[in-house]
Design a protein around this motif. Sequence first.
Motif, short mmCIF file in Angstrom:
data_model
loop_
_atom_site.label_atom_id
_atom_site.label_comp_id
_atom_site.label_asym_id
_atom_site.label_seq_id
_atom_site.Cartn_x
_atom_site.Cartn_y
_atom_site.Cartn_z
N PRO A 136 0.80 -1.23 0.00
CA PRO A 136 0.00 0.00 0.00
C PRO A 136 0.83 1.28 0.00
O PRO A 136 0.30 2.35 -0.28
CB PRO A 136 -0.84 -0.13 1.27
CG PRO A 136 -0.14 -1.11 2.12
CD PRO A 136 0.54 -2.06 1.20
N THR A 137 2.10 1.17 0.30
CA THR A 137 2.96 2.36 0.28
C THR A 137 3.53 2.63 -1.10
O THR A 137 4.20 3.65 -1.30
CB THR A 137 4.13 2.18 1.27
OG1 THR A 137 4.81 0.96 0.96
CG2 THR A 137 3.62 2.15 2.71
N MET A 138 3.27 1.78 -2.07
CA MET A 138 3.90 1.91 -3.38
C MET A 138 3.11 2.74 -4.40
O MET A 138 3.69 3.62 -5.05
CB MET A 138 4.19 0.52 -3.96
CG MET A 138 5.25 -0.27 -3.20
SD MET A 138 6.84 0.58 -3.18
CE MET A 138 7.26 0.52 -4.93
N PRO A 139 1.83 2.49 -4.64
CA PRO A 139 1.13 3.21 -5.71
C PRO A 139 1.14 4.73 -5.52
O PRO A 139 1.00 5.23 -4.40
CB PRO A 139 -0.30 2.66 -5.63
CG PRO A 139 -0.16 1.34 -4.96
CD PRO A 139 0.94 1.51 -3.98
N THR A 140 1.31 5.43 -6.62
CA THR A 140 1.24 6.89 -6.61
C THR A 140 0.07 7.34 -7.48
O THR A 140 -0.42 6.60 -8.32
CB THR A 140 2.55 7.52 -7.12
OG1 THR A 140 2.79 7.06 -8.46
CG2 THR A 140 3.72 7.16 -6.22
N GLY A 141 -0.35 8.58 -7.26
CA GLY A 141 -1.46 9.11 -8.03
C GLY A 141 -1.61 10.60 -7.81
O GLY A 141 -0.67 11.29 -7.44
N SER A 142 -2.82 11.09 -8.02
CA SER A 142 -3.09 12.51 -7.90
C SER A 142 -3.23 12.91 -6.43
O SER A 142 -3.24 12.06 -5.53
CB SER A 142 -4.38 12.86 -8.63
OG SER A 142 -5.51 12.41 -7.89
N TYR A 143 -3.38 14.21 -6.20
CA TYR A 143 -3.55 14.69 -4.83
C TYR A 143 -4.84 14.17 -4.20
O TYR A 143 -4.99 14.16 -2.99
CB TYR A 143 -3.51 16.22 -4.78
CG TYR A 143 -4.64 16.92 -5.49
CD1 TYR A 143 -5.89 17.04 -4.90
CD2 TYR A 143 -4.45 17.49 -6.75
CE1 TYR A 143 -6.94 17.67 -5.55
CE2 TYR A 143 -5.49 18.14 -7.40
CZ TYR A 143 -6.72 18.24 -6.80
OH TYR A 143 -7.76 18.88 -7.44
N ALA A 144 -5.79 13.72 -5.04
CA ALA A 144 -7.06 13.19 -4.52
C ALA A 144 -7.06 11.67 -4.45
O ALA A 144 -8.08 11.07 -4.11
CB ALA A 144 -8.22 13.67 -5.38
N GLY A 145 -5.94 11.03 -4.80
CA GLY A 145 -5.87 9.58 -4.73
C GLY A 145 -6.27 8.87 -5.99
O GLY A 145 -6.44 7.64 -5.98
N ALA A 146 -6.43 9.59 -7.11
CA ALA A 146 -6.77 8.95 -8.38
C ALA A 146 -5.52 8.30 -8.96
O ALA A 146 -4.42 8.85 -8.87
CB ALA A 146 -7.32 9.99 -9.37
N MET A 147 -5.69 7.13 -9.61
CA MET A 147 -4.54 6.29 -9.91
C MET A 147 -4.41 5.94 -11.39
O MET A 147 -5.40 5.81 -12.11
CB MET A 147 -4.65 4.97 -9.12
CG MET A 147 -4.88 5.13 -7.63
SD MET A 147 -5.16 3.53 -6.82
CE MET A 147 -6.65 2.98 -7.66
N GLY A 148 -3.16 5.77 -11.81
CA GLY A 148 -2.86 5.21 -13.11
C GLY A 148 -3.17 6.11 -14.28
O GLY A 148 -3.52 7.29 -14.13
N MET A 149 -3.06 5.55 -15.49
CA MET A 149 -3.31 6.31 -16.70
C MET A 149 -4.73 6.89 -16.77
O MET A 149 -4.92 8.02 -17.20
CB MET A 149 -3.04 5.44 -17.93
CG MET A 149 -1.57 5.11 -18.14
SD MET A 149 -1.31 3.98 -19.55
CE MET A 149 -1.86 5.02 -20.91
N PRO A 150 -5.75 6.14 -16.34
CA PRO A 150 -7.11 6.70 -16.41
C PRO A 150 -7.54 7.44 -15.15
O PRO A 150 -8.65 7.94 -15.08
CB PRO A 150 -7.97 5.45 -16.61
CG PRO A 150 -7.25 4.40 -15.84
CD PRO A 150 -5.78 4.71 -16.00
#
Length: 337
Positions: free
Chosen positions: A168-182
């Motif tokens: 759970p410490t690995m994925p990154t995303g937007s400031y709101a927690g949105a993830m990946g290409m989409p």
Amino acid sequence: MKRFILLLCCTLALAGTVRAKTPDQLRNEFINDMVKRHGFKRDDLTKTLHQAVTQKRILEAISRPAEKTLNWTEYRAIFLKPERIHGGVDFWRQHADTLARAEKEYGVPPQIIVAILGVETRYGAFTGGHRVLDALHTLGFHYPRRGEFFREQLSHFLRFAKEEDIAPTMPTGSYAGAMGMPQFMPDSFRVYAVDFDGDGHRDIWENPVDVIGSVANYFVKKGNWKRGGPVTTPASSVTGKHKAFVDAGAKPRLTATQLSSAGIKFDDSIATGGKVSLMDFKTDTGTEYWVGSNNFYSIMRYNPRTKYAMAVYQLSEAILAEYQQGLDAQKTAGKQP
């Protein structure tokens, strides 16, 4: 009487104090719920949450989204740039077969899928630099306005990290927690992400095939996209007397007959999509009016802002035009002796 009023005020103040829970109290309730409802081990979950870092810049970013601070002229200029249009055409050419398969299975046109990726992450080039754990923890426990929503997203995130065997410490995303290409939120990942290439994994970070299938699935399952339906069309002859139509909102609740009978001019082919909406867009030189269909509202299920949906639509049209020009040029070249 004065004593009664004083007592009432004290009671209300005390009630307000009781309702305002501290981040630590909210976190403890969250842990209890995850242990009870989803079978997490208390010690492991506590250690995971202790690794989250509260980010002040996340709280600052969510308080000033571009959709609220920019008018349509300014907002449109961010996305309707030549490089973003060219990038969409290149992405389409690289993944033409997958996009064609997605359209066949889901009915969502390639240009809409490509434009979503263009607006969200510039075709995967900018997926966000915040740890998802940090973003959801910060907003879930330190942003009372929407804390409940982000705590639910944190719950989904921790569950899918466990299901997909991801730290759970690995994925990154937007400031709101949105993830990946989409830029899927965690609940959307769990519900709408698909293994479109059949390799046994749903990868929206590095696998364009899964990304394309997942976006198409989202549009149909959540957005109720109508295959072959219209999206939006410009409107004219709109005046102050039509304010009630605009105030009805972007969700289609009106009929084309209502608008045309009121003197509003627009391409009535939009009516083939069922009910419609009338939307206004403030620009540097005045106000634009557009009639939206169910499919326009489908785009808003991705992001509930009319400016966002219009940016996706207009970018999709620009990408489609350039992509088609390329195909026409190839055909012309092929006919030359």
